[in-house]
Design an enzyme around this catalytic site. Structure first.
Site, mmCIF file in Angstrom:
data_model
loop_
_atom_site.group_PDB
_atom_site.id
_atom_site.type_symbol
_atom_site.label_atom_id
_atom_site.label_comp_id
_atom_site.label_asym_id
_atom_site.label_seq_id
_atom_site.Cartn_x
_atom_site.Cartn_y
_atom_site.Cartn_z
ATOM 1 N N ASP A 1 114.258 -33.362 -33.470
ATOM 2 C CA ASP A 1 113.947 -34.435 -32.358
ATOM 3 C C ASP A 1 115.064 -34.854 -31.402
ATOM 4 O OD1 ASP A 1 112.292 -34.441 -34.674
ATOM 5 O OD2 ASP A 1 111.428 -36.144 -33.846
ATOM 6 N N HIS B 1 113.909 -36.400 -28.220
ATOM 7 C CA HIS B 1 113.269 -37.693 -27.567
ATOM 8 C C HIS B 1 114.208 -38.196 -26.208
ATOM 9 C CE1 HIS B 1 110.264 -38.544 -30.260
ATOM 10 N NE2 HIS B 1 110.867 -38.473 -31.369
ATOM 11 N N ASP C 1 109.391 -32.804 -30.004
ATOM 12 C CA ASP C 1 109.491 -34.132 -29.660
ATOM 13 C C ASP C 1 111.150 -34.089 -28.587
ATOM 14 O OD1 ASP C 1 107.393 -34.979 -31.166
ATOM 15 O OD2 ASP C 1 108.752 -36.387 -32.433
ATOM 16 N N ASN D 1 104.863 -34.068 -32.318
ATOM 17 C CA ASN D 1 103.938 -35.001 -32.451
ATOM 18 C C ASN D 1 103.803 -35.512 -31.113
ATOM 19 O OD1 ASN D 1 106.155 -36.356 -33.400
ATOM 20 N ND2 ASN D 1 104.493 -38.155 -33.695
ATOM 21 N N HIS D 2 104.774 -35.697 -30.432
ATOM 22 C CA HIS D 2 104.805 -36.015 -29.096
ATOM 23 C C HIS D 2 104.537 -35.278 -28.061
ATOM 24 C CE1 HIS D 2 106.635 -40.162 -29.595
ATOM 25 N NE2 HIS D 2 107.086 -39.891 -30.769
ATOM 26 N N HIS E 1 110.640 -34.822 -37.117
ATOM 27 C CA HIS E 1 109.952 -35.847 -37.195
ATOM 28 C C HIS E 1 110.267 -37.130 -37.561
ATOM 29 C CE1 HIS E 1 105.728 -37.460 -36.772
ATOM 30 N NE2 HIS E 1 105.509 -37.185 -38.194
#
Length: 307
Positions: free
Chosen positions: A59, A61, A93, A125-126, A252
């Site tokens: 991830d 982000h 993500d 999931n994003h 995640h």
């Protein structure tokens, strides 16, 4: 490809340039099918030959600084230029949470365009479908700040991209790579390849994007995330055995040290960004020689790089 110039571009690109880049990647992903270099693409599953080297990045982000640190420290962009069996795998993500989501997306997509047979973009999931969107979803706010009055075109185009990102990577006799976790119902590689098609009737996609391993659970439990499940060691062992691999590599979950192991070394979690709002002390990435055979994620520790 010059990394420094791409990073500069990412900070200066306007909405129309961003949209064009996303469109070019969507067009590329639409065409990906069958054998392509070291990859074999089947629907949304990538099978990767167990040769050469893979760089797995968890991830991000919106953390531009961590992405640049990883790419510079690993020297992987130069390696991909010289070696066709060097594969860069992003675990999903890319945006939300961090302030530089647009820049991270731009760099990752430019890498895909520069090395189409060597860069794999997994869905996190994003990057989920409408009915499985992460909350809070702050990408619209970030795109407004970044692209001003032209933000909606950039945002709607990147949302379109989500549906073309891959569900999983399978490295024969080695590992399965996903964003989130496993569904106990996964029986074949086809379940991975078609998870987006069987959604929402079957829970494969939800579990691949949202689920987490838990050492206190034997089978599955409801997840406090509100989507996906907490899955136990028996699920991991059963699914990996059916797929003919030994280890699950996933992202995640924030990790204080940048990585963690679960299920007696059958699961490795990578988290590749640092700082607020997660406040983990380290990020980590995996630089893996794929020709090496490994039975456990503990054997991967020498190839994990913390920063």
């Amino acid at each position: 490809m010059n990394l420094s110039s791409i990073v500069k571009e990412s900070k200066a690109v306007q909405s129309d340039g961003f949209v064009e880049t996303v469109e070019n990647v969507i067009s590329l992903l639409r065409r990906e099918s069958g054998r392509s270099g070291n990859l074999t693409v089947s629907e949304r599953l990538v099978k990767l030959e167990p040769s050469g080297e893979a760089l797995a990045i968890g991830d991000l982000h919106g953390d531009l600084e961590s992405l640049v640190v990883i790419l510079k420290n690993s020297g992987f962009v130069q390696k991909m230029t010289k070696r066709k069996d060097a594969t860069l795998i992003f675990l999903g993500d890319y945006g939300d949470r961090g302030a530089c989501s647009a820049e991270v997306y731009y760099i990752v997509l430019r890498l895909k365009l520069a090395f189409p047979e060597q860069v794999v973009l997994l869905r996190g999931n994003h990057e989920g479908p409408e009915d499985l969107m992460a909350s809070p979803h702050d990408l619209p706010t970030q795109f407004q700040a970044r692209f001003k009055e032209n933000w909606t075109a950039a945002y709607s185009k990147v949302r379109q991209l989500f549906g073309y990102l891959y569900n999983a990577v399978l490295v024969e006799e080695r590992c399965l790579i996903v964003h989130g976790g496993l569904s106990p119902e996964i029986a074949t590689a086809q379940d991975l390849a078609h998870a987006h098609l069987s959604h929402p009737e079957k829970g494969f996609l939800e579990d691949l994007l949202w689920s987490d391993p838990n050492d206190m659970v034997r089978e599955v439990l409801y997840s406090p995330r509100g989507a996906g499940k907490l899955f136990g060691k028996s699920v991991t062992e059963t699914v990996l055995r059916k797929l003919g691999v030994n280890v699950l590599i996933r992202g995640h979950e924030p990790c204080e040290e940048g990585f963690k192991l679960n299920h007696d070394g059958k699961v490795l979690t990578l988290f590749s960004r640092r700082g607020a709002p997660y406040f983990n002390a380290y990020g980590a990435y995996l630089q893996l020689p794929l020709s090496e055979k490994f039975e456990s994620a503990e054997q991967l520790i020498p190839w994990i790089h913390k920063f």
